[in-house]
Design an enzyme around this catalytic site. Sequence first.
Site, PDB file in Angstrom:
ATOM      1  N   ASP A  10      25.772  22.203  54.598  1.00 53.89           N
ATOM      2  CA  ASP A  10      27.028  21.476  54.718  1.00 53.89           C
ATOM      3  C   ASP A  10      27.031  20.395  53.638  1.00 53.89           C
ATOM      4  OD1 ASP A  10      29.397  20.284  55.930  1.00 53.89           O
ATOM      5  OD2 ASP A  10      28.043  18.764  56.743  1.00 53.89           O
ATOM      6  N   ALA A  12      29.325  16.679  53.566  1.00 56.17           N
ATOM      7  CA  ALA A  12      29.338  15.312  54.110  1.00 56.17           C
ATOM      8  C   ALA A  12      28.533  15.216  55.406  1.00 56.17           C
ATOM      9  CB  ALA A  12      30.766  14.851  54.353  1.00 56.17           C
ATOM     10  N   ALA A  43      37.188  10.515  67.132  1.00 54.65           N
ATOM     11  CA  ALA A  43      37.458  10.906  65.746  1.00 54.65           C
ATOM     12  C   ALA A  43      36.339  11.767  65.178  1.00 54.65           C
ATOM     13  CB  ALA A  43      37.655   9.667  64.886  1.00 54.65           C
ATOM     14  N   MET A  47      34.312  16.897  63.901  1.00 50.96           N
ATOM     15  CA  MET A  47      33.872  16.800  62.508  1.00 50.96           C
ATOM     16  C   MET A  47      33.215  18.103  62.060  1.00 50.96           C
ATOM     17  SD  MET A  47      34.388  14.266  60.403  1.00 50.96           S
ATOM     18  CE  MET A  47      34.172  12.631  61.115  1.00 50.96           C
ATOM     19  N   LYS A  51      40.193  19.882  57.831  1.00 54.29           N
ATOM     20  CA  LYS A  51      40.744  18.623  58.310  1.00 54.29           C
ATOM     21  C   LYS A  51      42.045  18.766  59.099  1.00 54.29           C
ATOM     22  CE  LYS A  51      37.107  17.038  56.591  1.00 54.29           C
ATOM     23  NZ  LYS A  51      35.950  17.135  57.500  1.00 54.29           N
ATOM     24  N   HIS A  54      40.997  19.665  62.436  1.00 52.32           N
ATOM     25  CA  HIS A  54      40.411  18.490  63.063  1.00 52.32           C
ATOM     26  C   HIS A  54      41.516  17.657  63.726  1.00 52.32           C
ATOM     27  CE1 HIS A  54      37.134  15.220  62.735  1.00 52.32           C
ATOM     28  NE2 HIS A  54      38.118  14.695  63.463  1.00 52.32           N
ATOM     29  N   ARG A 158      35.453  26.834  59.609  1.00 51.60           N
ATOM     30  CA  ARG A 158      34.577  26.772  60.773  1.00 51.60           C
ATOM     31  C   ARG A 158      35.392  26.669  62.069  1.00 51.60           C
ATOM     32  NH1 ARG A 158      31.568  21.830  57.900  1.00 51.60           N
ATOM     33  NH2 ARG A 158      30.240  22.996  56.452  1.00 51.60           N
ATOM     34  N   ASP A 184      25.139  19.010  60.136  1.00 49.16           N
ATOM     35  CA  ASP A 184      24.952  17.819  60.962  1.00 49.16           C
ATOM     36  C   ASP A 184      25.856  17.770  62.179  1.00 49.16           C
ATOM     37  OD1 ASP A 184      27.123  17.383  58.998  1.00 49.16           O
ATOM     38  OD2 ASP A 184      27.259  15.406  59.946  1.00 49.16           O
TER      39      ASP A 184
END
Length: 270
Positions: A10, A12, A43, A47, A51, A54, A158, A184
């Site tokens: 990944d 970030a 928020a 993740m 986006k 998200h 994803r 992560d």
Amino acid sequence: MNKVEAVIFDWAGTTVDYGCFAPLEVFLEIFRKEGVSVSVEEARGPMGMLKIEHIRTMLAEPRIRQEWIRVKGEEPSETDVHRMNDAFEDNLFQVLSHFTEPIPGVVDLVTLLRSRGIKIGATTGYTKAMMEIVAPGAKAQGYAPDCYFTADDVKAGRPYPWMCYRNAEELEVFPMNKLIKVGDTPTDMKEGKNAGMITVGVVLGSSELGLTKEEVEVTKTNELEERIRYVSEQLKAAGADYVIKQIRDLEAVVNDIEGTPLPKEEGSLL
């Protein structure tokens, strides 16, 4: 024993932007401008997704949805999703160049993996336009995968496995159990499992832990270890085959998979 031929990272929170703060602050800001209060935990929850997905996922959360209805007097709509996504992108592009620094240990780890003949790929929740900022910024500081793919390159991001498959195709590595997916977030773990890959979650620097390097250094040991255990459990629940404390510990995972264990620091595998 299985031979590891490629690692798909990944971006970030895994290889750059310790703590994954660039998108976090922007998500908080776009909801704030709508008059709807959201927490850091809310928020961070989705993740790793594309986006716009998200934002859509956050608006579907019952508490946020009810708060939106209270403030706006109506259900959130797709028009709202797209408007907020446009605002997200506008804001993120203004700050993204400041969040491309490789996480400590990444550059040395990638050099080590390549010395073992292991290829390096990447997937991301960022769009292709965002990666046109992140990838050159990271490369200038020593980190560049052999290839990477975004959700713009495939039918869906994803947790679908398509970005991983594109990496495998480009790197010419198969079957998929010869590749490791490192990330992560739970969404990263689901992506890797859906692709039939070995999955590895990393804690320090992650969005799930949500701490800066400085905060990690000053947090009391017992409190930090408790938070690390919690994040480890979340990643394992999402399908992580291994959880490592920090990115440099990935070497221990490769050694374990290949059946050539080397001495490792206590606690590197969680």
